[in-house]
Design a protein around this motif. Structure first.
Motif, PDB file in Angstrom:
ATOM      1  N   PHE A 267       8.019  98.197 -11.029  1.00 44.00           N
ATOM      2  CA  PHE A 267       7.058  97.487 -10.189  1.00 44.00           C
ATOM      3  C   PHE A 267       5.715  97.308 -10.882  1.00 44.00           C
ATOM      4  CE2 PHE A 267      10.079  98.975  -6.931  1.00 44.00           C
ATOM      5  CZ  PHE A 267      10.366  97.747  -6.348  1.00 44.00           C
ATOM      6  N   ARG A 268       5.369  98.210 -11.786  1.00 36.54           N
ATOM      7  CA  ARG A 268       4.151  98.025 -12.566  1.00 36.54           C
ATOM      8  C   ARG A 268       4.282  96.802 -13.481  1.00 36.54           C
ATOM      9  NH1 ARG A 268       0.050 102.414 -14.516  1.00 36.54           N
ATOM     10  NH2 ARG A 268      -0.571 100.460 -15.458  1.00 36.54           N
ATOM     11  N   GLN A 269       5.452  96.610 -14.036  1.00 33.13           N
ATOM     12  CA  GLN A 269       5.677  95.438 -14.889  1.00 33.13           C
ATOM     13  C   GLN A 269       5.581  94.146 -14.090  1.00 33.13           C
ATOM     14  OE1 GLN A 269       9.392  96.027 -16.928  1.00 33.13           O
ATOM     15  NE2 GLN A 269       8.624  97.734 -18.145  1.00 33.13           N
ATOM     16  N   LEU A 270       6.073  94.178 -12.846  1.00 33.89           N
ATOM     17  CA  LEU A 270       5.956  92.989 -12.001  1.00 33.89           C
ATOM     18  C   LEU A 270       4.490  92.686 -11.685  1.00 33.89           C
ATOM     19  CD1 LEU A 270       8.852  93.308  -9.383  1.00 33.89           C
ATOM     20  CD2 LEU A 270       8.730  91.808 -11.368  1.00 33.89           C
ATOM     21  N   ALA A 271       3.691  93.745 -11.545  1.00 36.54           N
ATOM     22  CA  ALA A 271       2.279  93.559 -11.205  1.00 36.54           C
ATOM     23  C   ALA A 271       1.453  93.134 -12.405  1.00 36.54           C
ATOM     24  CB  ALA A 271       1.721  94.849 -10.614  1.00 36.54           C
ATOM     25  N   GLY A 272       1.932  93.409 -13.603  1.00 38.92           N
ATOM     26  CA  GLY A 272       1.180  93.039 -14.800  1.00 38.92           C
ATOM     27  C   GLY A 272      -0.135  93.792 -14.900  1.00 38.92           C
ATOM     28  N   ASP A 273      -1.180  93.085 -15.320  1.00 41.78           N
ATOM     29  CA  ASP A 273      -2.492  93.711 -15.507  1.00 41.78           C
ATOM     30  C   ASP A 273      -3.235  93.913 -14.197  1.00 41.78           C
ATOM     31  OD1 ASP A 273      -2.041  93.717 -18.219  1.00 41.78           O
ATOM     32  OD2 ASP A 273      -3.026  91.771 -18.535  1.00 41.78           O
TER      33      ASP A 273
END
Length: 261
Positions: free
Chosen positions: A105-111
């Motif tokens: 989910f962090r990757q989906l959120a990006g920066d």
């Protein structure tokens, strides 16, 4: 999600309560499944907290579910990316939360998400006595699909509990094999035991049980609860001293997280 919506204060279920018109309400609280993401706009979530209950199961559903076509899978992931860009924050909830889920989910959120806080559940939990049952028959033969030893153990356990009239307790049987649950259910019913089976085919009392399992069990005394992965999420049985033992009969249809859930 429907059961969760009924338990959470002031939440509505998007489909069941038809609360589409209130999505833009800044104070609105809505629950929905992944398949319903296309009903909302990212702007509906601006400044709101996003709660992902049973987050590992959501991740696996997004990645592997047969109910999502490749196109719909990509659309759901893109909608989450858009929502994460405008929301106030994302809270991942699960007793089985792992780093793989957090990273996904962090990757989906990006920066957009710069800080991650991990909170351990420090509430003491009951420790269980675990007994591993093999598939060895009385003749010493071992076959993976032979469940006779386990079923025999279930019957011995029920017989011992039946001999204790005062304070008699029930057992639970979990399995990812629908046919096995049905056969065990029929066997126990033929022997006069009171059973309740919760799976994709059961219908009688399913909704009242899911709405408040503790209340249902307190009102309907049973000897055996049988359940499949249909009860994996959203089911919380916390009634004390009701069940004596749980038998877990799995065949590899679900992974270890699903079994523990």
């Amino acid at each position: 999600m429907l059961n969760a919506a009924e338990k959470l204060p002031n939440f509505t279920h998007l489909q069941s309560d038809q609360s589409f018109a209130f999505l833009r309400d800044p104070q609105g609280r809505h629950s929905l499944c992944i398949e319903s993401l296309h009903h909302i706009k990212a702007s509906d979530c601006a400044g709101k907290l996003i709660l992902l209950d049973e987050a590992p199961q959501i991740r696996k559903h997004l990645l592997f579910s047969k109910t999502l076509s490749p196109a719909k899978r990509r659309a759901c992931e893109q909608k989450l990316r858009e929502i994460f860009q405008v929301c106030a924050g994302v809270i991942l909830l699960s007793a089985e939360l792992d780093d793989a889920t957090i990273d996904f989910f962090r990757q989906l959120a990006g920066d957009r998400i710069q800080t991650t806080h991990k909170l351990d559940n420090s509430i003491p939990t009951q420790k269980w006595n675990i007994e591993l049952l093999g598939t060895e028959t009385a003749e010493g033969k071992r076959t993976i699909n032979n469940r006779t030893p386990e079923v025999a153990h279930i019957l011995r356990t029920l017989g011992a509990l039946k001999a204790v009239p005062s304070g008699r307790r029930a057992i639970a049987i979990a399995s990812d094999n629908q046919n096995l649950l049905e056969r065990i259910d029929e066997l126990l019913l033929d022997q006069g035991y009171r059973t309740f089976r919760l799976d994709s085919k059961s219908s009688d009392d399913r909704e009242p049980f899911l709405k408040n399992p503790d209340e249902w069990l307190g009102t309907n005394r049973i000897d055996v609860l049988l359940y499949s992965p249909s009860a994996e999420s959203g089911l919380d049985i916390s009634i004390k001293n009701y069940f004596y033992k749980t038998f877990v009969l799995y065949h590899g249809v679900v992974d270890i997280d699903g079994i523990l859930q």
